[in-house]
Write an enzyme that holds these catalytic residues in place. Structure first.
Site, PDB file in Angstrom:
ATOM      1  CB  SER B  92      27.855 -23.565  48.216  1.00 36.71           C
ATOM      2  OG  SER B  92      28.099 -24.705  47.422  1.00 36.71           O
ATOM      3  CB  CYS B  93      30.079 -22.899  43.062  1.00 37.43           C
ATOM      4  SG  CYS B  93      29.946 -24.676  43.025  1.00 37.43           S
ATOM      5  CB  ILE B  94      33.519 -18.955  44.696  1.00 35.76           C
ATOM      6  CG1 ILE B  94      32.859 -19.054  46.075  1.00 35.76           C
ATOM      7  CG2 ILE B  94      34.139 -17.577  44.460  1.00 35.76           C
ATOM      8  CD1 ILE B  94      33.585 -18.402  47.180  1.00 35.76           C
TER       9      ILE B  94
END
Lengths: 200, 220
Positions: B92-94
């Site tokens: 879910s990180c960017i």
């Protein structure tokens, strides 16, 4: 609220004992389920910074089952994270069904159910032996590298602290099944543990 | 020499090779999806260029070397010049990249949470991007030349019983809003989906390279 960074050795030891008992019972459950001997690795409790989290896990694709834990007052106690490396998860499904091939959906729900059984026995043991009530949520399931699976859980925990406590161990049987089990406690669980120690 | 990072651009193909003791240990090739060898490169004009460079170190046309690699951990950012920038294991990180192609100063942030922090913590999208921008300008980057690319924000859970796990799309929106607010052009993005990503940035040509955890490489 408890500051994770400043936990005493004693508190970490009690947490480790809780993890030990939980993982031990999860191992028994797995052994009954597969009708095989299961070995449990010496567990470790580590306090680390979230930025270094990716170094803590293996780098291969796993089937990951995530279960949220609550206490009786519906406070978040933490998360159980069970990782099945791909080969192991296939082997478990093969053993349980006695089939070499099965469709994706059947395989996924099998692994989810194994995760469910392991986490339930973990939680039962923690209530029976430590008097720490952990109510497991239904499992969530993903197949990816361990960090990608867990980062949404970590983002929840990161709102409160830059540190994370990780209780980790692995269960193995024969040469072809290995399961990694991690407990990520929220400050609430550590408070419960501290209260428990005060009663002693 | 213990390890070189090579960037090779030949015809329609581009590749990054990370080498150790003259052995290629990792490759990111823009042609890998159509190449019959996939990631197990054997012979083509790109890999042959790399091999001949490793034999005698004479630079030939279409080959450049990078000065190293830097990886940003969860909630961190890293800035460098002629350095390969990486963020690994994004769910879910960017991974957000800002770069000034005129000076080569580039930065990568590993964003964990949407919104801004009250006390300057770079795990939050807005805080991370703005701090990184400020830091890059301090190091000599020109604000008017800075552009951005980003990738990540997947939803890896197939069966989900926890609402909190749906944070990827919120992260992506927050990153995009912050870039627009700071008037930084967005040149490329690859967000969402169900598969985790490793994201690499090559400052020599400004390309964002995405390696999906379940296979496949995308050059943006």
């Amino acid at each position: 609220m408890i500051d994770l960074e400043n936990l005493s050795e004693m508190e970490l030891d009690v947490l480790k004992e809780l993890g030990n008992i939980g993982a031990g019972h999860a191992a028994t459950a797995l052994s009954k389920l597969l009708d095989k001997d299961v070995n449990i690795a010496v567990p470790e409790v580590r306090l680390g910074e979230i930025k270094n989290l990716s170094n803590e896990f293996i780098n291969d694709i796993v089937a990951g089952v995530v279960i949220a834990l609550q206490d009786l007052e519906e406070n978040k106690s933490g998360y159980l994270y069970i990782m099945f490396p791909e080969a192991s998860s296939k082997q478990i499904a093969t053993n349980l069904f006695g089939l070499e091939e099965f469709d994706e959906e059947m395989y996924e729900s099998t692994i989810m159910e194994v995760g469910n059984i392991l986490s339930s026995s973990f939680c039962d043991a923690s209530a029976d032996f430590m008097d720490v009530i952990l109510l497991p949520s239904p499992p969530s399931f993903a197949v990816d590298v361990p960090t990608a699976v867990i980062d949404s859980v970590v983002s929840q925990m990161a709102q409160k602290s830059n540190h994370i406590i990780l209780f980790e161990t692995s269960l193995s049987c024969d040469s072809d099944i290995e399961i990694y089990l991690a407990l990520l406690p929220e400050p609430r669980l550590l408070e419960d543990i501290t209260k428990l120690m005060e009663k002693l | 020499m213990t390890g070189d990072i090579l960037f090779i651009s030949k015809g329609s193909g581009k590749a990054i090779f990370i080498t150790k003791r003259d052995v290629i240990i990792k490759s990111y090739c823009s042609l890998s999806s159509t190449c019959s060898f996939r990631d197990r490169c054997q012979s083509c004009n790109i890999i042959d260029t790399a091999k001949s460079y490793m034999m005698d170190r004479t630079s030939s046309f279409g080959i450049k070397t990078l000065d190293g690699e830097l990886s940003a951990g969860i909630g961190e950012y890293k800035i460098g010049k002629s350095i390969l920038l990486e963020v690994m294991g994004l769910g879910s990180c960017i991974g957000v990249v800002l770069f000034d192609i005129s000076t080569g100063i580039s930065g990568i942030a590993h964003v964990l949470l949407p919104g801004a922090s009250q006390n300057g913590e770079t795990k939050y999208a807005e805080t991370a991007i703005e701090k990184m921008l400020e830091d890059m300008i301090k190091q000599g980057a020109r604000k008017s030349k800075i552009a951005s690319k980003f990738a990540g924000g997947a939803q890896v859970f197939k069966h989900m019983n926890l609402e909190i796990l749906k944070i990827g799309s919120r992260n992506a929106i927050s990153v995009e809003e912050t870039l627009i607010k700071n008037k930084i052009p967005i040149l490329a993005k690859d967000v969402g989906g169900e598969v985790g990503r490793n994201v690499i940035f090559n400052p020599l040509d400004g390309s964002l390279i995405i390696r999906y955890t379940k296979g496949g490489i995308l050059w943006l």
